[in-house]
Design a protein around this motif. Structure first.
Motif, PDB file in Angstrom:
ATOM      1  N   ASP A  13      12.505  -6.292  -1.479  1.00  0.00           N
ATOM      2  CA  ASP A  13      12.025  -4.911  -1.576  1.00  0.00           C
ATOM      3  C   ASP A  13      11.663  -4.562  -3.020  1.00  0.00           C
ATOM      4  OD1 ASP A  13      11.708  -2.140  -0.423  1.00  0.00           O
ATOM      5  OD2 ASP A  13      13.302  -1.734  -1.869  1.00  0.00           O
ATOM      6  N   GLN A  14      12.516  -4.950  -3.948  1.00  0.00           N
ATOM      7  CA  GLN A  14      12.311  -4.565  -5.340  1.00  0.00           C
ATOM      8  C   GLN A  14      11.261  -5.404  -6.060  1.00  0.00           C
ATOM      9  OE1 GLN A  14      13.611  -1.723  -6.896  1.00  0.00           O
ATOM     10  NE2 GLN A  14      13.795  -1.430  -4.706  1.00  0.00           N
ATOM     11  N   THR A  15      11.056  -6.628  -5.624  1.00  0.00           N
ATOM     12  CA  THR A  15      10.050  -7.467  -6.280  1.00  0.00           C
ATOM     13  C   THR A  15       8.677  -7.352  -5.639  1.00  0.00           C
ATOM     14  OG1 THR A  15      10.715  -9.399  -4.974  1.00  0.00           O
ATOM     15  CG2 THR A  15      11.708  -9.139  -7.158  1.00  0.00           C
ATOM     16  N   VAL A  16       8.632  -7.098  -4.343  1.00  0.00           N
ATOM     17  CA  VAL A  16       7.338  -7.027  -3.649  1.00  0.00           C
ATOM     18  C   VAL A  16       6.909  -5.580  -3.431  1.00  0.00           C
ATOM     19  CG1 VAL A  16       6.059  -7.659  -1.556  1.00  0.00           C
ATOM     20  CG2 VAL A  16       7.719  -9.263  -2.531  1.00  0.00           C
ATOM     21  N   PHE A  17       7.696  -4.828  -2.673  1.00  0.00           N
ATOM     22  CA  PHE A  17       7.263  -3.480  -2.289  1.00  0.00           C
ATOM     23  C   PHE A  17       7.296  -2.495  -3.454  1.00  0.00           C
ATOM     24  CE2 PHE A  17       7.684   0.758  -0.404  1.00  0.00           C
ATOM     25  CZ  PHE A  17       6.573   0.762   0.419  1.00  0.00           C
ATOM     26  N   ALA A  18       8.385  -2.455  -4.195  1.00  0.00           N
ATOM     27  CA  ALA A  18       8.501  -1.463  -5.278  1.00  0.00           C
ATOM     28  C   ALA A  18       7.408  -1.653  -6.317  1.00  0.00           C
ATOM     29  CB  ALA A  18       9.880  -1.538  -5.928  1.00  0.00           C
ATOM     30  N   SER A  19       7.195  -2.886  -6.735  1.00  0.00           N
ATOM     31  CA  SER A  19       6.183  -3.129  -7.764  1.00  0.00           C
ATOM     32  C   SER A  19       4.779  -2.844  -7.246  1.00  0.00           C
ATOM     33  CB  SER A  19       6.291  -4.567  -8.290  1.00  0.00           C
ATOM     34  OG  SER A  19       6.134  -5.485  -7.230  1.00  0.00           O
ATOM     35  N   THR A  20       4.507  -3.222  -6.009  1.00  0.00           N
ATOM     36  CA  THR A  20       3.188  -2.982  -5.411  1.00  0.00           C
ATOM     37  C   THR A  20       2.960  -1.494  -5.179  1.00  0.00           C
ATOM     38  OG1 THR A  20       3.253  -5.144  -4.341  1.00  0.00           O
ATOM     39  CG2 THR A  20       1.681  -3.540  -3.466  1.00  0.00           C
ATOM     40  N   ASN A  21       3.972  -0.814  -4.645  1.00  0.00           N
ATOM     41  CA  ASN A  21       3.829   0.613  -4.372  1.00  0.00           C
ATOM     42  C   ASN A  21       3.614   1.399  -5.662  1.00  0.00           C
ATOM     43  OD1 ASN A  21       4.000   3.093  -2.705  1.00  0.00           O
ATOM     44  ND2 ASN A  21       5.834   3.403  -3.937  1.00  0.00           N
ATOM     45  N   LEU A  48       8.751   1.176 -13.607  1.00  0.00           N
ATOM     46  CA  LEU A  48       9.363   0.088 -12.845  1.00  0.00           C
ATOM     47  C   LEU A  48      10.791  -0.168 -13.328  1.00  0.00           C
ATOM     48  CD1 LEU A  48       8.848  -1.895 -10.549  1.00  0.00           C
ATOM     49  CD2 LEU A  48       8.000  -3.530 -12.251  1.00  0.00           C
ATOM     50  N   GLN A  49      11.006  -0.078 -14.627  1.00  0.00           N
ATOM     51  CA  GLN A  49      12.365  -0.238 -15.153  1.00  0.00           C
ATOM     52  C   GLN A  49      13.290   0.862 -14.624  1.00  0.00           C
ATOM     53  OE1 GLN A  49      11.080  -0.418 -19.305  1.00  0.00           O
ATOM     54  NE2 GLN A  49      12.046  -2.429 -19.459  1.00  0.00           N
ATOM     55  N   LYS A  50      12.799   2.096 -14.597  1.00  0.00           N
ATOM     56  CA  LYS A  50      13.603   3.197 -14.055  1.00  0.00           C
ATOM     57  C   LYS A  50      13.848   2.982 -12.557  1.00  0.00           C
ATOM     58  CE  LYS A  50      13.915   6.037 -17.663  1.00  0.00           C
ATOM     59  NZ  LYS A  50      13.516   5.156 -18.735  1.00  0.00           N
ATOM     60  N   ASN A  51      12.835   2.497 -11.853  1.00  0.00           N
ATOM     61  CA  ASN A  51      12.970   2.178 -10.439  1.00  0.00           C
ATOM     62  C   ASN A  51      14.143   1.224 -10.223  1.00  0.00           C
ATOM     63  OD1 ASN A  51      11.585   1.700  -7.576  1.00  0.00           O
ATOM     64  ND2 ASN A  51      12.138  -0.285  -8.426  1.00  0.00           N
ATOM     65  N   TRP A  52      14.225   0.193 -11.048  1.00  0.00           N
ATOM     66  CA  TRP A  52      15.282  -0.805 -10.893  1.00  0.00           C
ATOM     67  C   TRP A  52      16.662  -0.275 -11.259  1.00  0.00           C
ATOM     68  CZ3 TRP A  52      11.838  -5.006 -13.547  1.00  0.00           C
ATOM     69  CH2 TRP A  52      10.937  -5.510 -12.607  1.00  0.00           C
ATOM     70  N   MET A  53      16.732   0.862 -11.945  1.00  0.00           N
ATOM     71  CA  MET A  53      18.018   1.490 -12.242  1.00  0.00           C
ATOM     72  C   MET A  53      18.561   2.263 -11.043  1.00  0.00           C
ATOM     73  SD  MET A  53      17.098   3.041 -15.920  1.00  0.00           S
ATOM     74  CE  MET A  53      17.887   2.406 -17.363  1.00  0.00           C
ATOM     75  N   LEU A  54      17.676   2.686 -10.160  1.00  0.00           N
ATOM     76  CA  LEU A  54      18.055   3.528  -9.028  1.00  0.00           C
ATOM     77  C   LEU A  54      18.021   2.799  -7.692  1.00  0.00           C
ATOM     78  CD1 LEU A  54      18.572   6.378  -7.730  1.00  0.00           C
ATOM     79  CD2 LEU A  54      16.068   6.633  -7.694  1.00  0.00           C
ATOM     80  N   TRP A  55      16.873   2.219  -7.381  1.00  0.00           N
ATOM     81  CA  TRP A  55      16.611   1.794  -6.009  1.00  0.00           C
ATOM     82  C   TRP A  55      17.381   0.587  -5.493  1.00  0.00           C
ATOM     83  CZ3 TRP A  55      15.060   5.041  -2.630  1.00  0.00           C
ATOM     84  CH2 TRP A  55      14.333   6.150  -3.039  1.00  0.00           C
ATOM     85  N   PRO A  56      17.738  -0.410  -6.305  1.00  0.00           N
ATOM     86  CA  PRO A  56      18.521  -1.513  -5.728  1.00  0.00           C
ATOM     87  C   PRO A  56      19.834  -1.034  -5.091  1.00  0.00           C
ATOM     88  CG  PRO A  56      17.558  -2.219  -7.775  1.00  0.00           C
ATOM     89  CD  PRO A  56      17.293  -0.736  -7.670  1.00  0.00           C
ATOM     90  N   ALA A  57      20.542  -0.135  -5.756  1.00  0.00           N
ATOM     91  CA  ALA A  57      21.797   0.377  -5.193  1.00  0.00           C
ATOM     92  C   ALA A  57      21.533   1.205  -3.932  1.00  0.00           C
ATOM     93  CB  ALA A  57      22.546   1.212  -6.227  1.00  0.00           C
ATOM     94  N   VAL A  58      20.508   2.059  -3.991  1.00  0.00           N
ATOM     95  CA  VAL A  58      20.168   2.874  -2.814  1.00  0.00           C
ATOM     96  C   VAL A  58      19.825   1.974  -1.635  1.00  0.00           C
ATOM     97  CG1 VAL A  58      18.488   4.506  -1.849  1.00  0.00           C
ATOM     98  CG2 VAL A  58      19.395   4.860  -4.158  1.00  0.00           C
ATOM     99  N   GLN A  59      19.003   0.975  -1.880  1.00  0.00           N
ATOM    100  CA  GLN A  59      18.568   0.104  -0.797  1.00  0.00           C
ATOM    101  C   GLN A  59      19.702  -0.781  -0.281  1.00  0.00           C
ATOM    102  OE1 GLN A  59      16.314   1.481   0.510  1.00  0.00           O
ATOM    103  NE2 GLN A  59      14.361   0.483   0.129  1.00  0.00           N
ATOM    104  N   TRP A  87      13.164  11.097  -7.102  1.00  0.00           N
ATOM    105  CA  TRP A  87      12.291  10.033  -7.606  1.00  0.00           C
ATOM    106  C   TRP A  87      10.846  10.513  -7.688  1.00  0.00           C
ATOM    107  CZ3 TRP A  87      12.342   6.050 -10.500  1.00  0.00           C
ATOM    108  CH2 TRP A  87      11.279   5.144 -10.494  1.00  0.00           C
ATOM    109  N   ASN A  88      10.380  11.226  -6.670  1.00  0.00           N
ATOM    110  CA  ASN A  88       9.006  11.726  -6.676  1.00  0.00           C
ATOM    111  C   ASN A  88       8.799  12.779  -7.762  1.00  0.00           C
ATOM    112  OD1 ASN A  88       8.449  10.014  -4.569  1.00  0.00           O
ATOM    113  ND2 ASN A  88       8.674  11.590  -3.011  1.00  0.00           N
TER     114      ASN A  88
END
Length: 152
Positions: A69-77, A105-116, A139-140
């Motif tokens: 999710d974090q390497t494919v979807f998050a970066s692409t989205n 993307l760095q901020k994304n990785w601070m939040l979303w891995p734990a949420v997911q 996030w939005n």
């Protein structure tokens, strides 16, 4: 609706522009992206992860889903979001990506891995997009704010 709500939160709560200077076109762009791109893509993505990433161990499955999710979807989205916003704003996607992609993307990785990880472990498939949407309010708001930086 949630992308638009995040934008309203950014404009009114973070930037404090006031209702008279609220940028409704910006809110509309966020709503369009959320409804036409993110919502359908996220729903399809969660089904894909559920059906295609299944390992022998449940915790390994969750870790593989989060990593994917974090390497494919998050970066692409994020790439699609920033590019789409730039195109709808009539600005350069390259400039927008150069300025905002890596920090976001760095901020994304601070939040979303734990949420997911929690989402994949505890939440049934049919409620996963809802969990993401609730967390996405904040996030939005952040995405809208970083997307608007550097504009007059």
């Amino acid at each position: 609706v949630l992308f638009a709500t995040g934008d309203v939160m950014a404009q009114q709560g973070v930037e404090r522009v006031g209702l008279d200077k609220h940028n409704f076109a910006r809110t509309g762009r966020m709503a369009l992206y959320g409804g036409a791109v993110f919502g359908p893509a996220a729903t399809t993505w969660f089904k894909f992860l559920q059906n295609r990433i299944n390992l022998a161990n449940a915790n390994a499955t969750i870790a593989a889903r989060v990593l994917t999710d974090q390497t494919v979807f998050a970066s692409t989205n994020l790439f699609c979001f920033l590019s789409s916003m730039a195109i709808m704003e009539g600005t350069s996607p390259k400039d927008k990506l150069d300025a905002a992609y890596w920090p976001a993307l760095q901020k994304n990785w601070m939040l979303w891995p734990a949420v997911q990880a929690i989402n994949f472990k505890l939440v049934p498939l049919h409620h996963r997009v809802l969990v993401v949407n609730v967390v996405s309010l904040g996030w939005n708001c952040y995405l809208s704010y970083i997307n608007s930086q550097g504009k007059s």
